[in-house]
Design a protein around this motif. Structure first.
Motif, PDB file in Angstrom:
ATOM      1  N   ALA A  36       0.861  -1.143   0.165  1.00  0.00           N
ATOM      2  CA  ALA A  36      -0.020  -0.029  -0.116  1.00  0.00           C
ATOM      3  C   ALA A  36       0.910   1.437   0.058  1.00  0.00           C
ATOM      4  N   ILE A  37       1.862   1.233   0.938  1.00  0.00           N
ATOM      5  CA  ILE A  37       2.813   2.344   0.683  1.00  0.00           C
ATOM      6  C   ILE A  37       3.393   2.532  -0.459  1.00  0.00           C
ATOM      7  N   GLY A  38       4.043   1.488  -1.344  1.00  0.00           N
ATOM      8  CA  GLY A  38       4.473   1.459  -2.495  1.00  0.00           C
ATOM      9  C   GLY A  38       3.576   1.968  -3.473  1.00  0.00           C
ATOM     10  N   LEU A  39       2.465   1.528  -3.452  1.00  0.00           N
ATOM     11  CA  LEU A  39       1.404   2.125  -4.368  1.00  0.00           C
ATOM     12  C   LEU A  39       1.108   3.842  -4.212  1.00  0.00           C
ATOM     13  N   LEU A  40       0.961   4.124  -3.070  1.00  0.00           N
ATOM     14  CA  LEU A  40       1.045   5.463  -2.737  1.00  0.00           C
ATOM     15  C   LEU A  40       2.024   6.184  -3.310  1.00  0.00           C
ATOM     16  N   GLU A  41       3.218   5.802  -2.974  1.00  0.00           N
ATOM     17  CA  GLU A  41       4.401   6.671  -3.459  1.00  0.00           C
ATOM     18  C   GLU A  41       4.557   6.654  -4.847  1.00  0.00           C
ATOM     19  N   SER A  42       4.315   5.411  -5.375  1.00  0.00           N
ATOM     20  CA  SER A  42       4.215   5.569  -6.904  1.00  0.00           C
ATOM     21  C   SER A  42       3.407   6.418  -7.562  1.00  0.00           C
ATOM     22  N   LEU A  43       2.108   6.704  -7.117  1.00  0.00           N
ATOM     23  CA  LEU A  43       1.014   7.591  -7.594  1.00  0.00           C
ATOM     24  C   LEU A  43       1.454   8.778  -7.472  1.00  0.00           C
ATOM     25  N   LEU A  44       2.017   9.134  -6.077  1.00  0.00           N
ATOM     26  CA  LEU A  44       2.241  10.725  -5.866  1.00  0.00           C
ATOM     27  C   LEU A  44       3.486  11.126  -7.033  1.00  0.00           C
ATOM     28  N   ASN A  45       4.468  10.298  -7.184  1.00  0.00           N
ATOM     29  CA  ASN A  45       5.464  10.328  -8.080  1.00  0.00           C
ATOM     30  C   ASN A  45       5.257  10.493  -9.500  1.00  0.00           C
ATOM     31  N   SER A  46       4.001   9.797 -10.000  1.00  0.00           N
ATOM     32  CA  SER A  46       3.651   9.835 -11.301  1.00  0.00           C
ATOM     33  C   SER A  46       2.872  11.191 -11.614  1.00  0.00           C
ATOM     34  N   GLY A  47       2.397  11.828 -10.616  1.00  0.00           N
ATOM     35  CA  GLY A  47       1.627  13.218 -10.820  1.00  0.00           C
ATOM     36  C   GLY A  47       0.211  12.762 -11.826  1.00  0.00           C
ATOM     37  N   ILE A  48      -0.033  11.613 -11.750  1.00  0.00           N
ATOM     38  CA  ILE A  48      -1.460  11.009 -12.039  1.00  0.00           C
ATOM     39  C   ILE A  48      -2.492  11.682 -11.058  1.00  0.00           C
ATOM     40  N   LYS A  49      -3.479  12.202 -11.283  1.00  0.00           N
ATOM     41  CA  LYS A  49      -4.593  12.498 -10.469  1.00  0.00           C
ATOM     42  C   LYS A  49      -5.922  11.723 -10.689  1.00  0.00           C
ATOM     43  N   PRO A  50      -6.038  10.799  -9.602  1.00  0.00           N
ATOM     44  CA  PRO A  50      -7.186   9.740  -9.640  1.00  0.00           C
ATOM     45  C   PRO A  50      -8.672  10.300  -9.572  1.00  0.00           C
ATOM     46  N   SER A  51      -9.547   9.824 -10.399  1.00  0.00           N
ATOM     47  CA  SER A  51     -10.696  10.244 -10.456  1.00  0.00           C
ATOM     48  C   SER A  51     -11.611  10.184  -9.126  1.00  0.00           C
ATOM     49  N   GLY A  52     -10.934   9.575  -7.933  1.00  0.00           N
ATOM     50  CA  GLY A  52     -11.718   9.613  -6.707  1.00  0.00           C
ATOM     51  C   GLY A  52     -10.209   9.421  -5.608  1.00  0.00           C
ATOM     52  N   ASP A  53     -10.909   9.788  -4.522  1.00  0.00           N
ATOM     53  CA  ASP A  53      -9.760   9.693  -3.464  1.00  0.00           C
ATOM     54  C   ASP A  53      -9.196   8.457  -3.420  1.00  0.00           C
ATOM     55  N   ILE A  54      -8.043   8.306  -3.159  1.00  0.00           N
ATOM     56  CA  ILE A  54      -7.194   7.174  -2.740  1.00  0.00           C
ATOM     57  C   ILE A  54      -6.665   6.980  -1.340  1.00  0.00           C
ATOM     58  N   VAL A  55      -7.344   6.427  -0.521  1.00  0.00           N
ATOM     59  CA  VAL A  55      -7.067   6.138   1.122  1.00  0.00           C
ATOM     60  C   VAL A  55      -6.588   5.074   1.336  1.00  0.00           C
ATOM     61  N   PHE A  56      -5.468   5.104   2.303  1.00  0.00           N
ATOM     62  CA  PHE A  56      -4.800   4.015   2.961  1.00  0.00           C
ATOM     63  C   PHE A  56      -5.161   4.199   4.286  1.00  0.00           C
ATOM     64  N   VAL A  57      -5.575   2.984   4.847  1.00  0.00           N
ATOM     65  CA  VAL A  57      -6.317   2.768   6.556  1.00  0.00           C
ATOM     66  C   VAL A  57      -5.341   1.775   6.937  1.00  0.00           C
ATOM     67  N   ALA A  58      -4.575   1.909   8.222  1.00  0.00           N
ATOM     68  CA  ALA A  58      -3.892   1.201   8.543  1.00  0.00           C
ATOM     69  C   ALA A  58      -4.491   0.967  10.351  1.00  0.00           C
ATOM     70  N   THR A  59      -5.215  -0.199  10.567  1.00  0.00           N
ATOM     71  CA  THR A  59      -5.748  -0.337  11.839  1.00  0.00           C
ATOM     72  C   THR A  59      -5.038  -1.101  12.806  1.00  0.00           C
ATOM     73  N   VAL A  60      -5.511  -1.071  13.831  1.00  0.00           N
ATOM     74  CA  VAL A  60      -4.956  -1.833  15.117  1.00  0.00           C
ATOM     75  C   VAL A  60      -5.721  -2.873  15.577  1.00  0.00           C
ATOM     76  N   ASP A  61      -5.480  -4.035  16.136  1.00  0.00           N
ATOM     77  CA  ASP A  61      -6.292  -4.994  16.807  1.00  0.00           C
ATOM     78  C   ASP A  61      -6.998  -5.891  16.056  1.00  0.00           C
ATOM     79  N   GLU A  62      -6.507  -5.862  14.752  1.00  0.00           N
ATOM     80  CA  GLU A  62      -7.282  -7.024  13.659  1.00  0.00           C
ATOM     81  C   GLU A  62      -7.389  -8.511  14.040  1.00  0.00           C
ATOM     82  N   GLU A  63      -6.260  -8.925  14.925  1.00  0.00           N
ATOM     83  CA  GLU A  63      -6.016 -10.095  15.144  1.00  0.00           C
ATOM     84  C   GLU A  63      -6.667 -10.522  16.563  1.00  0.00           C
TER      85      GLU A  63
END
Length: 301
Positions: free
Chosen positions: A113-140
């Protein structure tokens, strides 16, 4: 393009941060991810779930009106356990595989997910909707406190398109098994092992319940084309006070996973039926079945 070398390095770094749950939990891992997101030019928001346990949310704004694409990950891992061939917190690479607790579930997914976000930022491409990364606690954990907090605080929207970056063998999965955790207690009667016939062996009773429940769930006719068949695990089993004493009580924790058309409400009655049939052979014994944590029904996108 995603920088694969950075994703590998990030996965290794994350593995080296102990975030076992139960255990040390996620605070150090949360701090690392927050700093990494800062480095690539995002300003992650932090949302307290409980004490020093925080969910993180980072957003790349879109220009259109498309629904948000949510990349969902979690920062905790199951306990390390034993039987490792390589150190569980080293993240070593052997034969092109990364070894360590959380390599798949799911620090590798967080790194992607971090790699995808970094790649998208570096590309300058503007997505047609928000790209949101959510990292949660306590899933297990049984209550999934991080995910519950997202919903409770309206941080996930009804029209969000969510991709959970869990390990799936690189296949896109559009379904999830239902899950019910259970606490089982059997009460027998203590006696000295020299006069064991005067006692009621709670460990024996619990063993029968485990054996018969596993056999029953394996025989269930339900099989989903994506999820497969229902599954049962007795994850914990505790009984007894001494080697030469009939165990007066036994406690176990069950993990029951179901597939459609089964319903999550059916799980406890199913287990209760098996347990009640078993204790008929042990007059005077008692058994109690309780749900543990949030019931999670099977879902399909």
């Amino acid at each position: 393009m995603i920088d694969l070398n950075k994703v590998i390095a990030d996965t290794q770094s994350l593995i080296r941060i102990d975030s076992q749950n139960p255990g040390i939990q996620e605070a150090n891992c949360t701090n690392w991810v927050s700093q990494r997101l800062d480095e690539i030019g995002l300003a992650p928001e932090s949302f307290i779930v409980d004490g020093n346990r925080r969910n993180l949310i980072a957003t790349i704004p879109g220009e259109g009106i498309a629904p948000r694409l949510v990349l969902l990950g979690h920062l905790d891992t199951v306990p390390i356990g034993s039987g490792w061939n390589h150190p569980a917190l080293d993240g070593v690479i052997v034969d092109e595989k990364i070894y360590g607790r959380g390599a798949c579930d799911m620090k590798g997914g967080v790194a992607v997910a971090i790699g995808l976000l970094e790649s998208l930022l570096n590309s300058g491409i503007k997505p047609s909707g928000d790209i949101v990364f959510v990292a949660t606690v306590d899933e297990e954990a049984p209550d999934m406190a991080g995910a519950q907090a997202l919903v409770r605080n309206n941080l996930i929207y009804p029209d969000d398109q969510v991709i959970a970056l869990e390990p799936t063998g690189t296949r896109l999965r559009i379904a999830q098994m239902g899950l019910r955790w259970l606490d089982i207690e059997v009460t027998g009667r203590m006696a000295h092992a020299g006069r064991a016939h005067l006692g009621i062996d709670s460990a024996h009773i619990m063993s029968r319940i485990v054996d018969q429940l596993k056999a029953l769930i394996q025989r269930l006719p339900h099989e989903d084309s994506i999820l497969g068949k229902p599954r049962f695990t007795c994850g914990e089993f505790h009984a007894g006070v001494a080697t030469n004493v009939v165990p007066p009580s036994a406690n176990a924790k069950f993990d029951v996973r179901i597939v459609p058309p089964m319903k999550i409400e059916e799980v406890i009655p199913l287990v209760e039926k098996v347990a009640s049939e078993v204790i008929k052979d042990f007059p005077g014994a008692k058994v109690q079945v309780k749900g543990h944590g949030a019931p999670r029904p099977p879902v399909r996108a």
